[in-house]
Design a protein around this motif. Sequence first.
Motif, mmCIF file in Angstrom:
data_model
loop_
_atom_site.group_PDB
_atom_site.id
_atom_site.type_symbol
_atom_site.label_atom_id
_atom_site.label_comp_id
_atom_site.label_asym_id
_atom_site.label_seq_id
_atom_site.Cartn_x
_atom_site.Cartn_y
_atom_site.Cartn_z
ATOM 1 N N THR A 113 0.837 -1.197 0.000
ATOM 2 C CA THR A 113 0.000 0.000 0.000
ATOM 3 C C THR A 113 0.877 1.253 0.000
ATOM 4 O O THR A 113 2.089 1.204 0.247
ATOM 5 N N MET A 114 0.223 2.377 -0.224
ATOM 6 C CA MET A 114 0.927 3.652 -0.129
ATOM 7 C C MET A 114 1.530 3.831 1.261
ATOM 8 O O MET A 114 2.674 4.275 1.407
ATOM 9 N N ALA A 115 0.774 3.490 2.290
ATOM 10 C CA ALA A 115 1.278 3.611 3.656
ATOM 11 C C ALA A 115 2.536 2.770 3.855
ATOM 12 O O ALA A 115 3.522 3.217 4.450
ATOM 13 N N ASP A 116 2.521 1.540 3.343
ATOM 14 C CA ASP A 116 3.672 0.652 3.492
ATOM 15 C C ASP A 116 4.911 1.241 2.824
ATOM 16 O O ASP A 116 6.016 1.222 3.391
ATOM 17 N N LEU A 117 4.750 1.738 1.598
ATOM 18 C CA LEU A 117 5.921 2.213 0.853
ATOM 19 C C LEU A 117 6.426 3.552 1.370
ATOM 20 O O LEU A 117 7.626 3.835 1.269
ATOM 21 N N ALA A 157 0.859 4.129 -4.558
ATOM 22 C CA ALA A 157 2.007 3.726 -3.741
ATOM 23 C C ALA A 157 3.336 3.974 -4.442
ATOM 24 O O ALA A 157 4.297 4.468 -3.832
ATOM 25 N N LEU A 158 3.432 3.640 -5.734
ATOM 26 C CA LEU A 158 4.700 3.795 -6.449
ATOM 27 C C LEU A 158 5.087 5.262 -6.552
ATOM 28 O O LEU A 158 6.255 5.629 -6.339
ATOM 29 N N ASP A 159 4.129 6.120 -6.872
ATOM 30 C CA ASP A 159 4.425 7.550 -6.937
ATOM 31 C C ASP A 159 4.782 8.093 -5.560
ATOM 32 O O ASP A 159 5.641 8.976 -5.428
ATOM 33 N N ALA A 160 4.137 7.581 -4.531
ATOM 34 C CA ALA A 160 4.404 8.070 -3.181
ATOM 35 C C ALA A 160 5.848 7.818 -2.781
ATOM 36 O O ALA A 160 6.533 8.718 -2.278
ATOM 37 N N ILE A 161 6.366 6.619 -3.015
ATOM 38 C CA ILE A 161 7.741 6.339 -2.605
ATOM 39 C C ILE A 161 8.731 7.094 -3.487
ATOM 40 O O ILE A 161 9.744 7.607 -3.005
ATOM 41 N N GLY A 162 8.424 7.203 -4.775
ATOM 42 C CA GLY A 162 9.344 7.906 -5.665
ATOM 43 C C GLY A 162 9.402 9.391 -5.406
ATOM 44 O O GLY A 162 10.481 10.005 -5.400
ATOM 45 N N LEU A 163 8.252 10.003 -5.180
ATOM 46 C CA LEU A 163 8.214 11.444 -4.921
ATOM 47 C C LEU A 163 8.757 11.779 -3.536
ATOM 48 O O LEU A 163 9.422 12.811 -3.354
ATOM 49 N N LEU A 164 8.483 10.926 -2.540
ATOM 50 C CA LEU A 164 8.980 11.188 -1.189
ATOM 51 C C LEU A 164 10.502 11.103 -1.160
ATOM 52 O O LEU A 164 11.165 11.925 -0.519
ATOM 53 N N GLU A 221 -5.697 1.820 0.256
ATOM 54 C CA GLU A 221 -6.612 1.439 -0.809
ATOM 55 C C GLU A 221 -6.040 0.283 -1.639
ATOM 56 O O GLU A 221 -4.816 0.168 -1.808
ATOM 57 N N THR A 222 -6.919 -0.534 -2.160
ATOM 58 C CA THR A 222 -6.486 -1.562 -3.109
ATOM 59 C C THR A 222 -5.932 -0.902 -4.365
ATOM 60 O O THR A 222 -4.921 -1.345 -4.927
ATOM 61 N N PHE A 223 -6.593 0.179 -4.795
ATOM 62 C CA PHE A 223 -6.118 0.920 -5.961
ATOM 63 C C PHE A 223 -4.710 1.463 -5.699
ATOM 64 O O PHE A 223 -4.432 2.029 -4.644
ATOM 65 N N GLY A 224 -3.847 1.276 -6.664
ATOM 66 C CA GLY A 224 -2.544 1.915 -6.615
ATOM 67 C C GLY A 224 -1.493 1.204 -5.805
ATOM 68 O O GLY A 224 -0.432 1.769 -5.528
ATOM 69 N N ARG A 225 -1.721 -0.030 -5.412
ATOM 70 C CA ARG A 225 -0.668 -0.773 -4.712
ATOM 71 C C ARG A 225 0.466 -1.069 -5.679
ATOM 72 O O ARG A 225 0.285 -1.134 -6.899
ATOM 73 N N ALA A 226 1.674 -1.272 -5.132
ATOM 74 C CA ALA A 226 2.836 -1.501 -6.000
ATOM 75 C C ALA A 226 3.889 -2.293 -5.250
ATOM 76 O O ALA A 226 3.964 -2.265 -4.009
#
Length: 723
Positions: free
Chosen positions: A384-388, A545-552, A573-578
Amino acid sequence: MAEKAQSVVRGREVEKNLLSREQMIEFYRLMYLSRRTDDREIMLKRQQKIFFQISCAGHEALLVAAGMAMRPGYDWFFPYYRDRALCLALGNTVADQMLQAVGAASDPASGGRQMPSHWTSPKLNIVSPSSSTATQCLHAVGCAEAGRYFTRHPSAATKSETDYRAYKDVKFHGDEVTYVSIGEGSTSQGEFWESLNTASNGKLPILYIVEDNGYAISTPVEANTPGGNISRLIANFPNFHFAEVDGTDAVASYRTIVEAVEYCRSGRGPALVHGHVIRPYSHSFSEDERDYRSAEELEADALRDPIAKMQVLLLREGILDQAGIDELEASVNAEVQAAADAAVAAALPVASSILKNQYSEDLSPTDPRYATEPTASDDKNERTMADLINTCLKDEMRRDERIVVFGEDVADATREGALKGGKVKGKGGVFKLTAGLQTEFGSDRVWNSPLAEANIVGRAIGMAVRGLKPVVEIQFFDYIWPAMHQMRNELSVMRWRSNGAFSSPIVMRVPIGGYLTGGSIYHSQSGESIFTHTPGVRVVMPSNALDAIGLLRTAIRCDDPVLFLEHKRLYRETFGRAAYPGPDYTIPFGKAKIVRPGKDVTVLTYGAVVPRALQAAVKLHRETGIDVELIDLRSLSPFDWDAISTSVKKTNRVIVAHEDMLSWGYGAEIAAKIGEELFHDLDAPVRRVAAMDSFVAYAPVLEDVILPQPEDLYKAMLEIARF
């Protein structure tokens, strides 16, 4: 006879215990130099050769004492606009100050960007101040904390061959003291009290100087401070050394401040010296104090003038005779005259310099080097975004010892021993995004702040000035507003106002947005356009999630301050996991992503509206064949105009959608720019889809109507496609 005996005792003390004859002469020279610089600026203002003047008159004895008691280039200084004499005592020159007064291009403090009396010198460790009152108290706290951190972790202070940021070696000293000064009126500001709390709790080596001249512009001290005396109000703060002194008495001021500095330098805690000074001139040249001060009051102040008192002391103790004083003053007058003449003749800034140092020129987050690809890995598990985000923080903290993380409830546990032996699970943030950081990296690098948002951001600014990389968390966007003052007037302009001498590249992580079912007014706000309207700060908002880790990761590694907005609804969210893309995956700011290619309508959006727009676009294509090109902006400031322009020229129809309110929202600027620059490419009006002009209500039946839903987007796409 008693007065004469007291005078003799004082003279012996000056000679034997405190200040040598040469130091006393230099003390007076600096005081007189400050006063004559004020007077020359006033003359230049009358001649319309400068544009503003605010004086240090009446504060000279207290401030020269502070300058002589401390160590320039060793200690750190967060002054305010009355501190001319302090800065002259530290080594700032009249020439430097006059260049700022005329707004010269060669003004070493700001390149003509700041008003006079905004002292700045990296060499002397004088940090660029603003005109805001008391904000610098929190910067001083952060600076002192950073000095302590580097003392405990000296390896973090040295730039290594593998450093990827625009790092420099950090100078620090185990016994350094941080100076901060304010007027007595500024002690009403919340940031002053927030700083006292943290300085006291941390036993930080900070010297506060309160320059009490009795007036905050026209407001007398008794109307500003309960009881008319700030010393009485703060007397019970633990770990502090407090002193009150006649700030027009040079020797008493020096003795008092030396004791206070020694207390701080010994590591026992902070000190506050409350100096009673006078203000013989008006607050600034822009007003006339005779409008609200009586002639009798002004005459009483004149009898306490520190210049006259110091001159009498020199004569009485035989340190200088009248001829010696006349010679010294003539020399000072000539120095001030020469500096003023040179400043008036100096070249003014050119228009092409306006945007210089607004953002980093060494390591901008828009740099193409941040365009990297995910690393192949056997671990294909989608997270998830939170995980990454949590993974990114751990990656970067392992790599970079200068990163510290703090905010409300971000630590696993505060009380010592709670985490040992697994006694408690640990909190790690209200959304668990910082879980495990304190456990792995320790309380020196991860800790809970007070419940005070200005405290978080203000301290982070001071830390970043010293070379740390604070990654701080504001618990909910809805409560960011107490920090707005620090963000708008300090963080965003530190690099620009100092003409590149100082910067504060912090990362502010902020959960934002609604669609929560029950979030209501104070847990569902958006308001990103307020911050994208602030030059000097980058603003990004990932939708997956992928954008979150890359942008952060880019936010952490770049050299600009970044507001990193994380939509709460998207955290898990299920949407956007990576899958984890590796420890070096980065995304440059200002590059949008085409989520769904199309040819009929362009939809520009970001955040939690992305999956809703995608749902609507897929349904529309299935039912009508209309082909929507969906673009996730990702980066809000800067935004990707090239991607927008290319898509609109292809589809000739565009919708700008966002979760925040419609009126004066983020989409208005993009819509206006499309109208201005792409008008001839449009086959339909630019359409906006956004929230109602209302706060979000608690009842889900109301929230659903207030916020844009997939059906709202579907309807707008269909109407624009058929226009």
